[in-house]
Design a protein around this motif. Structure first.
Motif, mmCIF file in Angstrom:
data_model
loop_
_atom_site.group_PDB
_atom_site.id
_atom_site.type_symbol
_atom_site.label_atom_id
_atom_site.label_comp_id
_atom_site.label_asym_id
_atom_site.label_seq_id
_atom_site.Cartn_x
_atom_site.Cartn_y
_atom_site.Cartn_z
ATOM 1 N N PRO A 169 20.995 16.031 20.773
ATOM 2 C CA PRO A 169 21.384 15.116 21.847
ATOM 3 C C PRO A 169 21.350 13.646 21.478
ATOM 4 O O PRO A 169 21.953 12.829 22.172
ATOM 5 C CB PRO A 169 20.357 15.414 22.934
ATOM 6 N N THR A 170 20.662 13.274 20.398
ATOM 7 C CA THR A 170 20.546 11.851 20.071
ATOM 8 C C THR A 170 21.424 11.441 18.894
ATOM 9 O O THR A 170 21.331 10.315 18.414
ATOM 10 C CB THR A 170 19.080 11.492 19.739
ATOM 11 N N ALA A 171 22.288 12.340 18.432
ATOM 12 C CA ALA A 171 23.066 12.074 17.224
ATOM 13 C C ALA A 171 23.950 10.844 17.345
ATOM 14 O O ALA A 171 24.195 10.149 16.359
ATOM 15 C CB ALA A 171 23.921 13.293 16.875
ATOM 16 N N VAL A 172 24.440 10.538 18.547
ATOM 17 C CA VAL A 172 25.373 9.414 18.708
ATOM 18 C C VAL A 172 24.821 8.337 19.641
ATOM 19 O O VAL A 172 25.564 7.508 20.152
ATOM 20 C CB VAL A 172 26.744 9.906 19.231
ATOM 21 N N LEU A 173 23.493 8.336 19.857
ATOM 22 C CA LEU A 173 22.901 7.388 20.793
ATOM 23 C C LEU A 173 22.272 6.204 20.071
ATOM 24 O O LEU A 173 21.829 6.312 18.926
ATOM 25 C CB LEU A 173 21.835 8.082 21.650
ATOM 26 N N THR A 174 22.211 5.087 20.760
ATOM 27 C CA THR A 174 21.501 3.916 20.254
ATOM 28 C C THR A 174 20.000 4.132 20.448
ATOM 29 O O THR A 174 19.579 5.004 21.226
ATOM 30 C CB THR A 174 21.929 2.654 21.016
ATOM 31 N N PRO A 175 19.146 3.351 19.760
ATOM 32 C CA PRO A 175 17.694 3.509 19.941
ATOM 33 C C PRO A 175 17.251 3.401 21.396
ATOM 34 O O PRO A 175 16.394 4.172 21.839
ATOM 35 C CB PRO A 175 17.127 2.364 19.090
ATOM 36 N N GLN A 176 17.832 2.467 22.153
ATOM 37 C CA GLN A 176 17.453 2.329 23.559
ATOM 38 C C GLN A 176 17.852 3.567 24.352
ATOM 39 O O GLN A 176 17.087 4.070 25.188
ATOM 40 C CB GLN A 176 18.117 1.086 24.169
ATOM 41 N N GLU A 177 19.058 4.100 24.079
ATOM 42 C CA GLU A 177 19.508 5.308 24.783
ATOM 43 C C GLU A 177 18.652 6.513 24.430
ATOM 44 O O GLU A 177 18.419 7.387 25.265
ATOM 45 C CB GLU A 177 20.979 5.576 24.449
ATOM 46 N N ILE A 178 18.166 6.556 23.192
ATOM 47 C CA ILE A 178 17.281 7.651 22.783
ATOM 48 C C ILE A 178 15.989 7.614 23.594
ATOM 49 O O ILE A 178 15.515 8.641 24.089
ATOM 50 C CB ILE A 178 16.990 7.579 21.273
ATOM 51 N N ASP A 179 15.396 6.426 23.733
ATOM 52 C CA ASP A 179 14.169 6.285 24.531
ATOM 53 C C ASP A 179 14.412 6.731 25.977
ATOM 54 O O ASP A 179 13.573 7.419 26.575
ATOM 55 C CB ASP A 179 13.692 4.833 24.520
ATOM 56 N N GLU A 180 15.563 6.351 26.527
ATOM 57 C CA GLU A 180 15.893 6.736 27.907
ATOM 58 C C GLU A 180 16.061 8.248 28.014
ATOM 59 O O GLU A 180 15.621 8.866 28.990
ATOM 60 C CB GLU A 180 17.174 6.023 28.353
ATOM 61 N N LEU A 181 16.679 8.870 26.995
ATOM 62 C CA LEU A 181 16.852 10.320 27.016
ATOM 63 C C LEU A 181 15.507 11.036 26.948
ATOM 64 O O LEU A 181 15.298 12.050 27.625
ATOM 65 C CB LEU A 181 17.747 10.774 25.869
ATOM 66 N N MET A 182 14.587 10.534 26.143
ATOM 67 C CA MET A 182 13.266 11.152 26.067
ATOM 68 C C MET A 182 12.585 11.134 27.441
ATOM 69 O O MET A 182 11.937 12.108 27.845
ATOM 70 C CB MET A 182 12.388 10.423 25.041
ATOM 71 N N ASP A 183 12.750 10.033 28.175
ATOM 72 C CA ASP A 183 12.197 9.959 29.537
ATOM 73 C C ASP A 183 12.859 10.988 30.457
ATOM 74 O O ASP A 183 12.196 11.619 31.288
ATOM 75 C CB ASP A 183 12.398 8.548 30.116
#
Length: 512
Positions: A169-183
């Motif tokens: 799920p994080t292959a195409v996300l920015t670092p900020q979007e990754i943090d949001e996805l983890m939440d």
């Protein structure tokens, strides 16, 4: 006693030339976040595609909440409460968020027509409940990749999934979007969902998963409690050897300026100026990195350099020759190599074989063409076989393997092998390790450094700050289409780069 939400017992699946899953047994507890870890091509997506009904297993059985089931297709999986967010999103770009979410299960009014108002209301409710914050009326083509992924998650929730598979799920996300996805993943667990996280990113596993099952070359290596193992131990389980997270680099020996970008401006696909009066030089034997948040002109800069988009103003010089009006082929012939950020869209032809992809930029020249009109297939095969051996490309049918059937890491190796084989003077490298496992990342970074040490000028565009910090001799930070700071290696911290990525100028003078 904890109950199992999923039991996959003795699952085997073969494709021509490869055993993707070899007698794998996997259990997932109810309301658990389980990470499924493995190299590219280890069999993770195949195993989950079997669970979702996209593939039939050759052998084995599946139990959902203790009951043995037959999952013949994704509709069966959906009916059993299983949802899957695929690595490559399945969205209709000119439809709205709500239209995509209800596609196939559209609510109807009393006249039998689509009740879009009802759909939008339900999507808003789910979005608020799970903290997804998506506008149901936005068109997919107008929202970020991170928002598109949230739409895919909402699709599963709209269909009442209580088991959610997230494929890379994080292959195409920015670092900020990754943090949001983890939440978001933590919130899904709080709401009682069972999550399977297919990934190869060790930090994310440590951040959210409770247990981790590791696959290697189609076999299950084992399942471990995440709290009891280190990232290095997980990496070794994944690739079968110790992995170096920090890569060794030879001292800089920069030569003359090879690529000179002079005050260029480039428009995006909507006609807006995405790169604005940007200047940058890259010397022989150095790696210059471009750091920035996605959407700040990086793609348009790459397109402008490689000829995929015209310049609105400015000049691009290669060895002091102005190539600003050269065609793409002329730029390739002049010495521009390009590893694109989207390997499937701009790097490969999925339906072509490895051999055909290996000669995409040279098929019209000897020895790959004869009599000026026919491809020389033995020469193409010889080249592909050499690249497969040199770059450790894992292709089930060798040079005849269709590129689209290979894992992301092996697709990337095909592109890198082709570009390096052409021996370009300048190598424009965009997101080279996006979506790859730690073993492939280590390998590809080492090959990029080897090109630098051969005297190539390398321009690296990456959203991975650790990649920029590890590989680059100079770092340029981009914000809103302009360079806001250029620094030599060691002159700036990750935190300072992050501040500049947000658009703030740095007090230090630019490095020469």
């Amino acid at each position: 006693m904890e109950k199992n939400a999923i039991e996959m017992i003795g699952i085997t699946k073969t494709f021509p030339g490869i055993v993707a899953n070899d007698n794998i047994t996997l259990t997932v507890k109810e309301n658990e976040i389980l990470a499924l870890l493995g190299e590219n091509g280890a069999g993770k997506s195949t195993l989950m595609s079997i669970l979702f009904g996209s593939y039939d297993p050759d052998a084995g059985s599946i139990k959902i909440h203790g009951k043995e089931v037959q999952i013949k297709d994704p509709n069966d999986a959906t009916a059993m409460g299983i949802g899957m967010v695929h690595q490559h999103f399945k969205l209709v770009h000119n439809y709205t968020v709500a239209e995509n979410i209800v596609l196939g299960v559209e609510p109807k009014n009393k006249f039998g027509m689509l009740d879009i108002a009802s759909a939008e209301k339900r999507v808003e409710e789910l979005s608020l409940r799970y903290g997804l914050m998506v506008n149901p009326r936005d068109r997919i083509e107008d929202i970020t990749v991170g928002m598109q992924q949230r739409v895919e998650i909402l699709k599963t929730l709209y269909r009442n999934a209580d088991i959610i598979i997230l494929d890379e799920p994080t292959a195409v996300l920015t670092p900020q979007e990754i943090d949001e996805l983890m939440d978001i993943i933590r919130r899904l667990k709080t709401e009682g969902k069972t999550i399977i996280l297919i990934t190869h990113k060790l930090k994310e596993i440590k951040a959210v998963a409770e247990r981790c099952t590791v696959l290697r070359r189609g076999k299950c290596i084992g399942t471990v409690p995440v709290a009891d193992v280190s990232e290095h131990q997980l990496a070794e389980m994944m690739v079968g050897r110790a992995v170096k997270f920090e890569i060794e680099k030879n001292p800089l020996k920069a030569g003359e300026t090879v690529l000179s970008i002079q005050n260029i401006s480039v428009k995006n696909s909507r006609g807006q100026m995405a790169v604005k009066d940007l200047s940058l030089d890259v010397r022989a034997g150095e790696i210059v990195g471009i750091a920035g948040v996605d959407g700040n002109g990086q793609s348009e800069l790459i397109f402008g350099i490689t000829g995929m988009s015209p310049l609105e103003s400015g000049h691009i010089l290669l060895h002091n020759t102005d190539i600003s009006r050269y065609s793409i082929r002329q730029r390739i012939e002049a010495g521009i190599g390009h590893i694109p950020e989207d390997r499937r869209k701009h790097g490969l032809v999925s339906e072509f074989t490895v051999a055909e992809n290996a000669v995409l930029k040279s098929y019209f020249k000897p020895p790959y063409t004869k009599y000026r009109c026919m491809l020389d297939e033995p020469s193409m095969k010889e080249l592909a076989d050499n690249l497969i051996a040199s770059f450790d490309i894992r292709a089930g049918e060798g040079s005849l393997t269709k590129a689209g059937s290979m894992s992301g890491g092996n697709q990337q190796k095909v592109i890198i092998a082709r570009e390096i084989e052409l021996s370009p003077d300048v190598l424009v490298v965009a997101q080279p390790t996006r979506g790859l496992d730690v073993g492939a990342i280590e390998y590809i970074r080492r090959r990029i450094l080897e090109e630098r040490d051969k005297g190539r000028a390398v321009l690296l565009i990456s959203f991975e700050l650790d990649e920029i910090m590890n590989l680059c001799d100079r770092i340029a930070t981009i914000s809103k289409g302009t360079i806001v700071g250029i620094f030599n290696e060691g002159e700036v911290t990750e935190r300072e780069i992050g501040i500049m990525m947000a658009g703030s100028k740095h007090k230090q003078e630019e490095a020469v």
